[in-house]
Motif scaffolding. Structure first.
Motif, PDB file in Angstrom:
ATOM      1  N   VAL A 129       0.865  -1.176   0.000  1.00 23.00           N
ATOM      2  CA  VAL A 129       0.000   0.000   0.000  1.00 23.00           C
ATOM      3  C   VAL A 129       0.907   1.233   0.000  1.00 23.00           C
ATOM      4  N   VAL A 130       0.624   2.143  -0.920  1.00 25.00           N
ATOM      5  CA  VAL A 130       1.395   3.383  -1.008  1.00 25.00           C
ATOM      6  C   VAL A 130       0.458   4.530  -0.669  1.00 25.00           C
ATOM      7  N   LEU A 131       0.846   5.291   0.351  1.00 23.13           N
ATOM      8  CA  LEU A 131       0.036   6.420   0.791  1.00 23.13           C
ATOM      9  C   LEU A 131       0.700   7.723   0.349  1.00 23.13           C
ATOM     10  N   ALA A 132      -0.144   8.713   0.070  1.00 24.23           N
ATOM     11  CA  ALA A 132       0.343   9.959  -0.525  1.00 24.23           C
ATOM     12  C   ALA A 132       1.054  10.832   0.496  1.00 24.23           C
ATOM     13  N   GLY A 133       2.126  11.454   0.003  1.00 27.70           N
ATOM     14  CA  GLY A 133       2.809  12.512   0.733  1.00 27.70           C
ATOM     15  C   GLY A 133       3.041  13.665  -0.234  1.00 27.70           C
TER      16      GLY A 133
END
Length: 740
Positions: A129-133
């Protein structure tokens, strides 16, 4: 010669400098913006393309927001992740939503903490899972503005660079969870930064993190170089080579429109609905749920806001109207997965193209002479070919050939060169006109200039109207005026005659003392040359009348004879040889032929008939063909001029219809009837009519200045002769001239 060479090289230098200005201007923001628009056109020309990655968008759309009452608790994202990984069996999920620790609270503190813990457990459980920054604060946050550490802007020290806004524990813990940047370059959808070096580590784009998961690799597979980034497998095999612009940016290769068959999608609301079906007791509904989640098998999912109220919209190379920016991350992922990167020519080649195209097209545009049109067409085709090549290279090789600056340089240098050429040509025309304009007609000068050829000996046959005029009793003027006053008088008279002839588009041939010789219909072809010549003759007589009045008003300045000046004009229409005639070192553009001689006889013969404008029948017919009945003629009979054996019908130009009085019209009618009686040898009847017409003649001896006789009086004299000496049998009314 030296001055001419310096002038030429100076012009070349200025054109080179203008091309250099385009090289400088091509790096400006305005030029970049225009070039970007041209790149968009190339995307649309190329069309949509396939990508070797199974990407599915899951939209946070209007239905979802209304159903789940946005903003949600983080627990909702945990449910979505569980559903996608457990039932959809996806490879990886990217969420284009920044879970900021600084977001304004929408729920109770305990409820928020509980939701975040559930979300963190889901992220920890599924890993991929890649979460936004990001560095740009989104709506609803109280975050301070952070500066993205672009190395080309001087942010080369990780210890002092800002850290992006990203979710912290318990969503992302110290040893698990992945952050992916969602920033773009200058807020546009054309390029994105590939890394951000900070004191806490290096951050990579969300799309690159998803690509690494797609390949089964981690961030340690990334190798950075000044002009590229390489992704290599643990055994050293190159997976992809990412070209970098300015050492940090990657350009997005857009694969499709936002709304496209190539972009499979679902809604967060759909996931909730079909998740409920999976838990239903009805097997058929469970099967519907399984079929829905089957579309996600082995795919990468991008979850992002698409509702306009969430304000995450922007235009793209395919979409003129703003669309959700989550599409940028999807196309960037496709770019990485396919290895189809946008390529640009080096800066030095960019400048070379500007110089080569600019100067080459300009050189073609400046070609003069017989090949001028061909060269200019070739220049236009050259520009079009360059643009076509640019579009083709993009469609086939994804190579961005610069268009705006090279084409702009070609057009502006060509325009400047042609403008300069026009100025030089006008200056040259002015020089030639200044040299020859006082000797030949302006039309001939224009023809000489436009042809670009030196005058040559020779001529051609064409139909014209020859014009001859002479001053009545000019020898008397020479006797009574000193040379200086005679020259002054003649200059004024000849100026008036010449101006009128040229206004009627006639060509001055020459001056012979007081005589004016001109032609109508050459060198510029005029279909109505006879009509124009007739009108010019009457305008000359009218203007001469005004001059006589002015000269008489000047009193003793001029002798009495000047106030009685009259001019006779002869016209004839027919074929003549026109061209440059004379010696090889000195020649004149003139006319020759029998019809020219006949026009001269009309002028000299007019004296015998008491007329001031005498023309042949061919002139009358041609005049009436093109001028209607505006010019009024009256027949003067048929004559045989000296040097010819065939009789010629002759006519007097009485005047223009708008200036002739009623008495003059009656005179012409009576004279015409008298001429018919004359041909019938009815001398008595003819004389009676001529006596009536003589009273009505426009020119009366002793009344009209300089007039000594008129046609009515002349024919009365001829009739008197025939009454005493009747003509021989077979007489046909032809009068044989005894003098020229």
């Amino acid at each position: 010669m030296l001055r001419r060479n310096l002038h030429f090289y100076g012009r070349v230098l200025l054109l080179i400098l203008l091309t250099g200005v385009w090289c400088w201007f091509s790096r400006s923001s305005l030029a970049t913006e225009v070039e970007n628009k041209l790149i968009d056109l190339r995307f649309q020309y190329r069309g949509e393309i396939d990508a070797p990655v199974n990407l599915v968008y899951v939209d946070i759309d209007t239905d979802t927001i209304q159903q789940y009452q946005w903003p949600w608790s983080h627990e909702r994202y945990a449910q979505i992740l569980d559903a996608l990984f457990n039932h959809g069996r996806v490879k990886a999920v990217g969420i284009d939503v920044v879970f900021s620790d600084h977001a304004m609270p929408q729920f109770g503190l305990e409820e928020q903490r509980a939701g975040r813990r559930l979300f963190g457990r889901a992220v920890h459980a599924h890993r991929h899972v890649v979460l936004a920054g990001n560095y740009v604060p989104g709506p609803g946050t109280m975050q301070r503005t952070r500066q993205f550490p672009f190395i080309f802007d001087g942010f080369t020290n990780p210890a002092t660079n800002d850290i992006p806004e990203a979710p912290g524990f318990p969503i992302v813990g110290p040893n698990w969870g992945t952050i992916g940047l969602i920033d773009t370059y200058r807020g546009e959808t054309r390029a994105a930064p590939m890394f951000a070096d900070t004191i806490t580590g290096t951050f990579y784009p969300l799309a690159l993190q998803l690509a690494l998961m797609h390949w089964g690799l981690g961030p340690d597979a990334i190798l950075r170089h000044p002009d590229r980034m390489e992704i290599r497998s643990p055994d050293g095999v190159l997976v992809t080579r990412i070209p970098l612009r300015r050492g940090q940016l990657v350009e997005v290769n857009w694969f499709s429109h936002w709304i496209s068959e190539k972009n499979p999608r679902a809604s967060v609301a759909n996931i909730g609905e079909y998740l409920t079906l999976l838990e239903h007791e009805d097997p058929e509904k469970q099967e519907l749920g399984r079929q829905f989640f089957a579309q996600f098998n082995d795919s990468i999912v991008l979850i992002g806001p698409v509702d306009v109220l969430l304000q995450d919209l922007a235009t793209t190379s395919f979409d003129d109207t703003p669309v959700p920016q989550v599409g940028l991350h999807g196309n960037l992922l496709k770019t990485f997965a396919s290895g189809i990167y946008l390529k640009r020519v080096p800066d030095w080649l960019h400048d070379v193209l500007i110089f080569v195209l600019g100067l080459a097209i300009c050189a073609l545009a400046l070609v003069s002479g017989q090949k001028s049109v061909f060269a200019k067409v070739l220049a236009i085709l050259g520009v079009m070919a360059y643009v076509a090549i640019g579009f083709h290279l993009f469609a086939e090789l994804h190579l961005i050939l610069p268009l705006f600056a090279p084409v702009g340089a070609a057009l502006t240098t060509s325009f400047a060169g042609v403008l300069w050429q026009v100025i030089e040509e006008q200056r040259q025309k002015g020089r030639i006109k200044g040299m020859f304009g006082t000797y030949v007609s302006p039309q001939l000068v224009e023809r000489m200039v436009e042809s670009g050829e030196d005058p040559q000996l020779g001529g051609h046959e064409t139909e014209i109207t020859a014009y001859f005029s002479d001053i009545q009793s000019f020898s008397s003027f020479s006797e009574k005026l000193p040379p200086s006053r005679l020259v002054e008088l003649m200059n004024e008279y000849l100026t008036v005659c010449t101006d009128i002839i040229q206004e009627e588009r006639g060509t001055l041939d020459k001056y012979i003392g007081d005589a004016v010789v001109a032609m109508f219909g050459a060198p510029i072809a005029l279909p109505d040359h006879a009509y124009r010549a007739c009108v010019a003759s009457q305008r000359v007589h009218e203007k001469l009348g005004e001059l006589r009045d002015r000269w008489r008003a000047e009193g003793d300045r001029w002798p009495d004879i000047v106030g009685k000046m009259q001019s006779r004009i002869g016209l004839n229409t027919g074929s003549a040889v026109i061209g440059n005639m004379g010696s090889r070192t000195r020649f004149n553009y003139t006319m020759m032929g029998d019809n020219v001689n006949l026009a001269a006889r009309m002028e000299s013969g007019a004296k015998s008939w008491g007329a001031y404008t005498m023309v042949t029948e061919t002139t009358r017919q041609a005049c009436e063909t093109h001028g209607g009945d505006r010019v009024i003629f009256r027949p003067l009979g048929r004559i045989v001029v000296m040097g010819r054996s065939q009789p010629v019908p002759i006519f007097e130009v009485v005047g223009l219809r708008e200036t002739i009085t009623d008495s003059a019209f009656e005179c012409v009618d009576l004279f015409t009837q008298a001429l018919e009686r004359y041909y019938a040898k009815d001398w008595t009847g003819a004389r009676a009519l001529l006596e009536r017409s003589a009273v009505l003649e426009p020119n009366q001896p002793g009344v009209t200045p300089g007039v000594k006789t008129n046609p009515s009086l002349v024919y009365q004299s001829i009739i008197t002769t025939y009454e005493l000496h009747p003509p021989a049998d077979g007489w046909d009314g032809v009068y044989v001239m005894k003098e020229k």
